[in-house]
Design a protein around this motif. Structure first.
Motif, PDB file in Angstrom:
ATOM      1  N   TRP B 144       0.837  -1.204   0.000  1.00  0.00           N
ATOM      2  CA  TRP B 144       0.000   0.000   0.000  1.00  0.00           C
ATOM      3  C   TRP B 144       0.873   1.256   0.000  1.00  0.00           C
ATOM      4  O   TRP B 144       0.683   2.179  -0.779  1.00  0.00           O
ATOM      5  N   LEU B 145       1.883   1.248   0.894  1.00  0.00           N
ATOM      6  CA  LEU B 145       2.791   2.392   1.002  1.00  0.00           C
ATOM      7  C   LEU B 145       3.560   2.595  -0.301  1.00  0.00           C
ATOM      8  O   LEU B 145       3.737   3.718  -0.781  1.00  0.00           O
ATOM      9  N   PHE B 146       3.988   1.478  -0.879  1.00  0.00           N
ATOM     10  CA  PHE B 146       4.743   1.530  -2.130  1.00  0.00           C
ATOM     11  C   PHE B 146       3.901   2.179  -3.225  1.00  0.00           C
ATOM     12  O   PHE B 146       4.370   3.051  -3.960  1.00  0.00           O
ATOM     13  N   LEU B 147       2.657   1.784  -3.314  1.00  0.00           N
ATOM     14  CA  LEU B 147       1.783   2.350  -4.338  1.00  0.00           C
ATOM     15  C   LEU B 147       1.607   3.857  -4.114  1.00  0.00           C
ATOM     16  O   LEU B 147       1.644   4.643  -5.065  1.00  0.00           O
ATOM     17  N   ILE B 148       1.428   4.238  -2.860  1.00  0.00           N
ATOM     18  CA  ILE B 148       1.257   5.669  -2.579  1.00  0.00           C
ATOM     19  C   ILE B 148       2.499   6.440  -2.988  1.00  0.00           C
ATOM     20  O   ILE B 148       2.428   7.509  -3.602  1.00  0.00           O
ATOM     21  N   PHE B 149       3.653   5.851  -2.683  1.00  0.00           N
ATOM     22  CA  PHE B 149       4.908   6.474  -3.084  1.00  0.00           C
ATOM     23  C   PHE B 149       4.941   6.658  -4.605  1.00  0.00           C
ATOM     24  O   PHE B 149       5.274   7.722  -5.117  1.00  0.00           O
ATOM     25  N   LEU B 150       4.553   5.606  -5.318  1.00  0.00           N
ATOM     26  CA  LEU B 150       4.549   5.675  -6.781  1.00  0.00           C
ATOM     27  C   LEU B 150       3.563   6.727  -7.278  1.00  0.00           C
ATOM     28  O   LEU B 150       3.830   7.448  -8.242  1.00  0.00           O
ATOM     29  N   ILE B 151       2.428   6.817  -6.606  1.00  0.00           N
ATOM     30  CA  ILE B 151       1.422   7.789  -7.044  1.00  0.00           C
ATOM     31  C   ILE B 151       1.933   9.210  -6.827  1.00  0.00           C
ATOM     32  O   ILE B 151       1.759  10.091  -7.673  1.00  0.00           O
ATOM     33  N   ILE B 152       2.598   9.428  -5.696  1.00  0.00           N
ATOM     34  CA  ILE B 152       3.150  10.768  -5.438  1.00  0.00           C
ATOM     35  C   ILE B 152       4.150  11.132  -6.528  1.00  0.00           C
ATOM     36  O   ILE B 152       4.129  12.232  -7.086  1.00  0.00           O
ATOM     37  N   GLN B 153       5.013  10.165  -6.844  1.00  0.00           N
ATOM     38  CA  GLN B 153       6.010  10.424  -7.883  1.00  0.00           C
ATOM     39  C   GLN B 153       5.330  10.656  -9.242  1.00  0.00           C
ATOM     40  O   GLN B 153       5.749  11.513 -10.019  1.00  0.00           O
ATOM     41  N   SER B 154       4.304   9.884  -9.509  1.00  0.00           N
ATOM     42  CA  SER B 154       3.594  10.055 -10.780  1.00  0.00           C
ATOM     43  C   SER B 154       2.967  11.435 -10.850  1.00  0.00           C
ATOM     44  O   SER B 154       2.996  12.096 -11.891  1.00  0.00           O
TER      45      SER B 154
END
Lengths: 231, 488
Positions: B144-154
């Motif tokens: 979940w955290l990883f996805l959020i990180f990716l979304i922030i970067q996106s």
């Protein structure tokens, strides 16, 4: 008449300027040359009471520049871009300086109309702030502002730098006209030997703050200067 | 090559004006940064328990998940308004033998580390740690955290693609409003569906890698876009705004201070930082709402005086404390012109008084809180006009820090020195003390009267004060010229 008397300036022990005496009679076109760090701008800054000399005094038409501010009313100057107000348009800037120099709207308009050729259509009515103009155009605005309000003394530091060839030639013409009636004293510094010799009737060479040459311009002057600086 | 870049970054950071400051200011700034970080951490750590307490029958993770969609769109809008691709830094490198693609990667990679991307993590990471501690599935939380990180970067890279395009911004804003609307009027359960998606990721963390596809895609698009625009007339160009001249001839009635007043109006309106100061002074009008609405402060009248001073003094304080540094860029020129220094100071004074008066008229709605509060604001306004504006002018003669007008306005402390901290004492504490003493020992309206009287006495003495201030400015002229020359 401008009298420079025993002027010296020291920064933490290092002397950057030491001039025992220079007298510039009214109506003279006076040129100052010298390599970087020779003290040209320092001298002009002292002349404008922007920095204090360590010793000595300068008087501008009998007014000692750091004792009274009267000289400001008849002295126009342009040292560098910091003399411009970056967020104004050229028109507003001329209005501001004109206001300070006691000109009204009509005076300013007619004054500026003389410089149409010099501006070359690049200054007025361009809807640009001074900060967005090119270096050369900024300089044009600053030089013209220095001549507002019928000054008796005009001081220009490196006026030819950054100007395009056409404008350089036009500026030389303007400077010559200024001293034609022998009423306005013009002080100019430059790195361009051929320009100063052309415009100025007297040239003083500074080196590390000391006057090394003080010559009346003749046909030989350019050669003399070139050989001096080519060492 | 990369080490070279990193070294440049290091120097850029530590040689920036942020660090070229007095030690006192550095300490204060570090404290402020720590405070922000601790606050975020506190929300991250405490958030879980807070939700648990307030909504005992809801799962905190699901609760957060259902609002994530809004957070993402909100973040995008915030970025659109504030974030810029740091492309100017590479201008000097364009002519060096470095491959263009490398420069593009460098700019893009650098943007990844921007504060916009890191701030949120101060919430999400501690929140995740707490989740794991509370017995949530470790793999699920990490995914979940990883996805959020990716979304922030996106979001970071999507923002550069949008790149100040108003239409795209409109679309995003519309979507956000539509999502809120759909939820609000129970047309469609956005929060539920959004939540379900993130719940699904938690349950199947392996799918978090889908975000990687999005990120790589966006990065690639950015790379392609930027590669073709690495020219001085492309991405690496400075915007030139068209000059707009407003008619300020009404100021001519002010006589010989008019040129300065006109100049100051233009100064304020045409430079980012001064404009921020100007607009912020209207926000200060609402400062009272924080104090007057809370019972606690009813017992502390001195604090109410403090708020009252701020309501009308927002402009005088924020603008006045940097006089004459606002003119530092062209201070030399001003000093070589023939005018009385008095006019220059007078124009600043008029500006502060005029703005304080305007803010005072705008503060009339505070009558709602009662006559006492209004009298307090009135006393504060008189004090601001009488004493503070003069004192700020005097304090200004101690300013020795240049201000570059073109630098941005928010959180810009350029030009700040110990002066700005010391002057708070007479500006704020003096009236508070006056009020407190007279209110406590005499009572009734004595407090207001004392503060207002002090302001009026100062105003009466204005001429003498101005004589003194003018002398001080002339005396310090050379020191100021010298200091204002130095770029931070």
């Amino acid at each position: 008449m401008i009298t420079i008397n025993n002027i010296s300036k020291k920064y933490e022990g290092a002397e950057v300027l030491n001039i025992s005496s220079i007298e510039i009679p009214t109506g003279q076109s006076f040129g100052l040359v010298g390599n970087n760090g020779a003290g040209k701008t320092t001298l002009f800054n002292i002349l404008l009471d922007l920095i204090r000399p360590t010793t000595g005094s300068i008087s501008n038409h009998k007014v000692e520049v750091n004792k009274s501010e009267k000289w400001k009313d008849y002295t126009g100057s342009f040292i560098d871009e910091s003399f411009l107000i970056s967020y104004l348009t050229p028109e507003e800037y001329f209005d501001f300086i004109g206001d300070l120099r006691g000109m009204n709207k009509a005076d300013i308009t007619s004054f500026l109309s003389q410089f149409e050729e010099f501006f070359n259509g690049e200054i007025l009515g361009k809807k640009k702030y001074l900060r967005d103009l090119s270096k050369g155009n900024q300089k044009k605005a600053g030089i013209v502002a220095a001549m507002m309000g019928n000054p008796q003394v005009v001081i220009l530091d490196e006026p030819f730098a950054n100007l395009d060839p056409t404008t350089q030639i036009r500026l030389k013409k303007i400077l010559k006209q200024l001293t034609e009636d022998r009423e306005i004293t013009v002080l100019v510094s430059s790195h361009d030997l051929s320009h100063v010799t052309e415009v100025c009737e007297r040239i003083v060479v500074l080196d590390k703050g000391i006057v090394v040459k003080d010559i009346e311009t003749s046909t030989e002057t350019l050669k003399e200067l070139e050989s001096y600086f080519s060492v | 090559m990369i080490s070279q870049f990193l070294r440049l970054e290091w120097k850029q950071y530590f040689r920036s004006s942020h660090w070229q400051k007095g030690i006192a200011l550095k300490v204060i700034m570090v404290f402020f940064a720590l405070y922000l970080i601790v606050s975020f951490l506190a929300i991250g750590v405490g958030g879980y328990y807070l939700i648990k307490k307030e909504f005992p029958d809801v799962d905190p993770l699901q609760m957060v998940n259902s609002y994530l969609l809004y957070a993402i769109f909100g973040d995008l809008i915030f970025r659109y308004l504030m974030q810029k691709l740091p492309v100017m830094d590479i201008k000097p490198m364009l002519i060096l033998p470095i491959k263009k693609s490398k420069l593009v990667h460098y700019v893009l990679a650098k943007s990844s580390f921007s504060a916009f991307n890191i701030m949120g993590l101060f919430f999400y990471i501690p929140f995740s740690v707490v989740l794991i501690r509370e017995g949530y599935d470790t793999a699920g939380v990490l995914g979940w955290l990883f996805l959020i990180f990716l979304i922030i970067q996106s979001a970071n890279f999507l923002n550069f693609l949008i790149n100040k395009n108003n239409i795209a911004f409109g679309i995003i804003a519309t979507i956000l409003v539509a999502l809120i609307g759909l939820q609000k009027f129970d047309i469609y359960d956005v929060a539920g569906v959004g939540g379900q998606f993130f719940d699904f990721i938690y349950a199947n963390p392996i799918y978090s890698f889908s975000g990687l596809v999005l990120l790589i895609g966006l990065y690639y698009l950015n790379f392609k876009e930027l590669s073709t625009r690495m020219y001085l007339d492309g991405a690496v160009s400075q915007k030139v705004t068209e000059a707009k001249s407003a008619d300020l001839s009404f100021a001519n009635r002010l006589g010989d201070v008019a040129p300065f007043i006109k100049n100051d109006i233009r100064l304020i309106w045409r430079n980012k930082r001064t404009k921020t100061v100007f607009l912020m002074s209207f926000l200060f009008l609402f400062y009272g709402l924080i104090f007057f609405t809370q019972e606690v402060y009813k017992e502390m009248p001195a604090m109410l005086m403090f708020a009252s001073l701020f309501i009308t003094g927002g402009f005088a304080l924020n603008y006045g404390q940097f006089i004459p540094a606002w003119d530092s860029e062209h201070y030399k020129m001003l000093m070589s012109q023939g005018f009385r220094y008095r006019k220059f100071l007078e124009s600043k004074w008029i500006l502060m008084v005029a703005m304080t008066s305007i803010l005072y008229f705008l503060s009339f709605p505070y009558l709602y809180f009662g006559v006492d509060i209004f009298l307090m604001i009135t006393a504060g306004a008189i004090f601001n006009i009488g004493f503070n504006s003069l004192f700020l002018l005097y304090a200004g003669s101690f300013n020795r820090k240049r201000i570059d007008l073109n630098k941005s306005g928010f959180a810009n402390t350029q030009g700040t020195s110990a002066t700005q901290f010391i002057i708070i004492i007479p500006l704020m504490l003096l009236p508070m003390l006056l009020y407190w003493i007279f209110n406590k020992f005499i009572g009734g309206n004595a407090g207001f009267i004392a503060v207002a009287a002090f302001g009026i006495i100062s105003l009466v003495c204005k001429r003498y004060a101005m004589d003194y201030i003018e002398k001080k400015y002339i005396q310090d002229k050379y020191a100021m010229i010298n200091a204002f020359e130095k770029k931070a």
